[in-house]
Design a protein around this motif. Sequence first.
Motif, PDB file in Angstrom:
ATOM      1  N   LEU A  28      -7.739  -7.059   5.612  1.00  0.00           N
ATOM      2  CA  LEU A  28      -7.190  -5.721   5.853  1.00  0.00           C
ATOM      3  C   LEU A  28      -5.663  -5.750   5.807  1.00  0.00           C
ATOM      4  CD1 LEU A  28      -7.715  -2.758   6.750  1.00  0.00           C
ATOM      5  CD2 LEU A  28      -7.536  -3.571   9.106  1.00  0.00           C
ATOM      6  N   GLU A  29      -5.091  -6.731   6.451  1.00  0.00           N
ATOM      7  CA  GLU A  29      -3.630  -6.838   6.516  1.00  0.00           C
ATOM      8  C   GLU A  29      -3.028  -7.002   5.117  1.00  0.00           C
ATOM      9  OE1 GLU A  29      -2.406  -9.199   9.864  1.00  0.00           O
ATOM     10  OE2 GLU A  29      -0.583  -9.794   8.778  1.00  0.00           O
ATOM     11  N   ALA A  30      -3.663  -7.860   4.318  1.00  0.00           N
ATOM     12  CA  ALA A  30      -3.169  -8.082   2.950  1.00  0.00           C
ATOM     13  C   ALA A  30      -3.306  -6.805   2.130  1.00  0.00           C
ATOM     14  CB  ALA A  30      -3.936  -9.219   2.294  1.00  0.00           C
ATOM     15  N   ALA A  31      -4.464  -6.146   2.275  1.00  0.00           N
ATOM     16  CA  ALA A  31      -4.704  -4.946   1.464  1.00  0.00           C
ATOM     17  C   ALA A  31      -3.740  -3.823   1.841  1.00  0.00           C
ATOM     18  CB  ALA A  31      -6.157  -4.497   1.621  1.00  0.00           C
ATOM     19  N   LEU A  32      -3.329  -3.806   3.088  1.00  0.00           N
ATOM     20  CA  LEU A  32      -2.379  -2.771   3.511  1.00  0.00           C
ATOM     21  C   LEU A  32      -1.000  -2.966   2.875  1.00  0.00           C
ATOM     22  CD1 LEU A  32      -3.440  -2.338   7.248  1.00  0.00           C
ATOM     23  CD2 LEU A  32      -3.509  -0.575   5.475  1.00  0.00           C
ATOM     24  N   GLN A  33      -0.794  -4.133   2.242  1.00  0.00           N
ATOM     25  CA  GLN A  33       0.421  -4.378   1.449  1.00  0.00           C
ATOM     26  C   GLN A  33       0.165  -4.092  -0.033  1.00  0.00           C
ATOM     27  OE1 GLN A  33       3.109  -5.274   3.277  1.00  0.00           O
ATOM     28  NE2 GLN A  33       1.682  -5.161   5.019  1.00  0.00           N
ATOM     29  N   GLY A  34      -1.062  -3.704  -0.364  1.00  0.00           N
ATOM     30  CA  GLY A  34      -1.425  -3.522  -1.763  1.00  0.00           C
ATOM     31  C   GLY A  34      -0.777  -2.277  -2.344  1.00  0.00           C
ATOM     32  N   PRO A  35      -0.279  -2.371  -3.579  1.00  0.00           N
ATOM     33  CA  PRO A  35       0.318  -1.197  -4.212  1.00  0.00           C
ATOM     34  C   PRO A  35      -0.743  -0.134  -4.500  1.00  0.00           C
ATOM     35  CG  PRO A  35       0.865  -3.243  -5.413  1.00  0.00           C
ATOM     36  CD  PRO A  35      -0.230  -3.565  -4.438  1.00  0.00           C
ATOM     37  N   PRO A  36      -0.347   1.149  -4.546  1.00  0.00           N
ATOM     38  CA  PRO A  36      -1.276   2.184  -4.987  1.00  0.00           C
ATOM     39  C   PRO A  36      -1.754   1.866  -6.404  1.00  0.00           C
ATOM     40  CG  PRO A  36       0.799   3.160  -4.245  1.00  0.00           C
ATOM     41  CD  PRO A  36       0.988   1.679  -4.273  1.00  0.00           C
ATOM     42  N   GLY A  37      -2.826   2.501  -6.823  1.00  0.00           N
ATOM     43  CA  GLY A  37      -3.378   2.224  -8.143  1.00  0.00           C
ATOM     44  C   GLY A  37      -4.855   1.927  -8.013  1.00  0.00           C
ATOM     45  N   THR A  38      -5.381   1.151  -8.938  1.00  0.00           N
ATOM     46  CA  THR A  38      -6.805   0.812  -8.921  1.00  0.00           C
ATOM     47  C   THR A  38      -6.997  -0.589  -8.366  1.00  0.00           C
ATOM     48  OG1 THR A  38      -7.164   2.202 -10.868  1.00  0.00           O
ATOM     49  CG2 THR A  38      -8.889   0.609 -10.329  1.00  0.00           C
ATOM     50  N   TRP A  39      -7.867  -0.686  -7.380  1.00  0.00           N
ATOM     51  CA  TRP A  39      -8.215  -1.970  -6.778  1.00  0.00           C
ATOM     52  C   TRP A  39      -9.652  -2.305  -7.186  1.00  0.00           C
ATOM     53  CZ3 TRP A  39      -6.614  -1.575  -0.852  1.00  0.00           C
ATOM     54  CH2 TRP A  39      -5.244  -1.288  -0.774  1.00  0.00           C
ATOM     55  N   LEU A  40      -9.918  -3.593  -7.346  1.00  0.00           N
ATOM     56  CA  LEU A  40     -11.276  -4.019  -7.703  1.00  0.00           C
ATOM     57  C   LEU A  40     -11.752  -5.112  -6.761  1.00  0.00           C
ATOM     58  CD1 LEU A  40     -13.756  -4.082  -9.643  1.00  0.00           C
ATOM     59  CD2 LEU A  40     -12.475  -5.756 -11.026  1.00  0.00           C
ATOM     60  N   GLU A  41     -12.936  -4.873  -6.190  1.00  0.00           N
ATOM     61  CA  GLU A  41     -13.627  -5.897  -5.407  1.00  0.00           C
ATOM     62  C   GLU A  41     -14.794  -6.417  -6.239  1.00  0.00           C
ATOM     63  OE1 GLU A  41     -16.131  -4.523  -2.067  1.00  0.00           O
ATOM     64  OE2 GLU A  41     -15.597  -6.363  -1.011  1.00  0.00           O
ATOM     65  N   VAL A  42     -14.865  -7.729  -6.400  1.00  0.00           N
ATOM     66  CA  VAL A  42     -15.974  -8.350  -7.136  1.00  0.00           C
ATOM     67  C   VAL A  42     -16.873  -9.033  -6.112  1.00  0.00           C
ATOM     68  CG1 VAL A  42     -16.614 -10.091  -8.830  1.00  0.00           C
ATOM     69  CG2 VAL A  42     -14.577  -8.670  -9.217  1.00  0.00           C
ATOM     70  N   GLY A  43     -18.104  -8.523  -5.965  1.00  0.00           N
ATOM     71  CA  GLY A  43     -19.028  -9.085  -4.986  1.00  0.00           C
ATOM     72  C   GLY A  43     -19.059  -8.229  -3.737  1.00  0.00           C
ATOM     73  N   THR A  44     -19.897  -7.190  -3.763  1.00  0.00           N
ATOM     74  CA  THR A  44     -19.896  -6.182  -2.704  1.00  0.00           C
ATOM     75  C   THR A  44     -20.857  -6.529  -1.573  1.00  0.00           C
ATOM     76  OG1 THR A  44     -19.740  -4.618  -4.561  1.00  0.00           O
ATOM     77  CG2 THR A  44     -20.028  -3.704  -2.351  1.00  0.00           C
ATOM     78  N   TYR A  45     -22.058  -7.010  -1.967  1.00  0.00           N
ATOM     79  CA  TYR A  45     -23.171  -7.250  -1.036  1.00  0.00           C
ATOM     80  C   TYR A  45     -23.440  -5.939  -0.284  1.00  0.00           C
ATOM     81  CZ  TYR A  45     -26.303 -10.286   1.714  1.00  0.00           C
ATOM     82  OH  TYR A  45     -27.391 -10.877   2.300  1.00  0.00           O
ATOM     83  N   CYS A  46     -23.405  -5.920   1.037  1.00  0.00           N
ATOM     84  CA  CYS A  46     -23.744  -4.691   1.753  1.00  0.00           C
ATOM     85  C   CYS A  46     -22.518  -3.859   2.140  1.00  0.00           C
ATOM     86  CB  CYS A  46     -24.567  -5.023   2.988  1.00  0.00           C
ATOM     87  SG  CYS A  46     -26.152  -5.827   2.586  1.00  0.00           S
ATOM     88  N   GLY A  47     -21.327  -4.361   1.826  1.00  0.00           N
ATOM     89  CA  GLY A  47     -20.136  -3.538   1.990  1.00  0.00           C
ATOM     90  C   GLY A  47     -19.248  -3.834   3.191  1.00  0.00           C
TER      91      GLY A  47
END
Length: 206
Positions: A28-47
């Motif tokens: 969460l902390e890393a993603a909160l530094q993520g730039p706007p735009g399109t993000w991709l998660e590979v491997g979702t499982y149950c979320g």
Amino acid sequence: MTSLSPDLAAVAEGTKGFLPPDEAEALLEAALQGPPGTWLEVGTYCGKSTVHLGSAARDRGAHLVTLDHHRGSEENQPGWEWHDASLVDPHTGRLETLPHLRHTLWDAGLDEVVSVVVGTTQQVGGWWATPLTLLFLDGNHTEEVAQHDYAAFARHLVPGGLLLVHDVFERPEDGGRPPWNVFQRALREGFQEVSATGSLRVLRRP
Ligand code: MG
């Protein structure tokens, strides 16, 4: 300390998955530094991780795509350590995690922030062309697929984009090699390490 809202934390807590609390917080902390735009998660499982990434995406004005064939990785199949018989679909006799993901996103109120793509990474890697500002690699852990997923999607990361790799274990006795090998490859190819928490590595494309 960064954490989810109480509502989302409750949803994540109730979602099946393989993400220890310290790594969830680091994600969460890393993603909160993520730039706007399109993000991709590979491997979702149950979320479970999707709730963390989706929450951060909403915060950052990003859109999250989460990709999985939803039939489970090798280690989730019958006879393996991480098999969960309650996830077997009686119609196919195979693991089926998509309905669980849909419930997770519904409960989390993240339907509008997250696009669900159902397919193998080989299928989707063949046509994916959208630049990415964040990529979370947490799919199949065989060497072949882990390397494929890195090659297929990391090349779409823009400068300043974040690469997150899960299940990276430096010592062979702690876990499988493929994610570690992907992490080493990313460093060789110019990604810079930002942080490490448990088995989660965060890198940035300069
Ligand atoms: Mg993982």
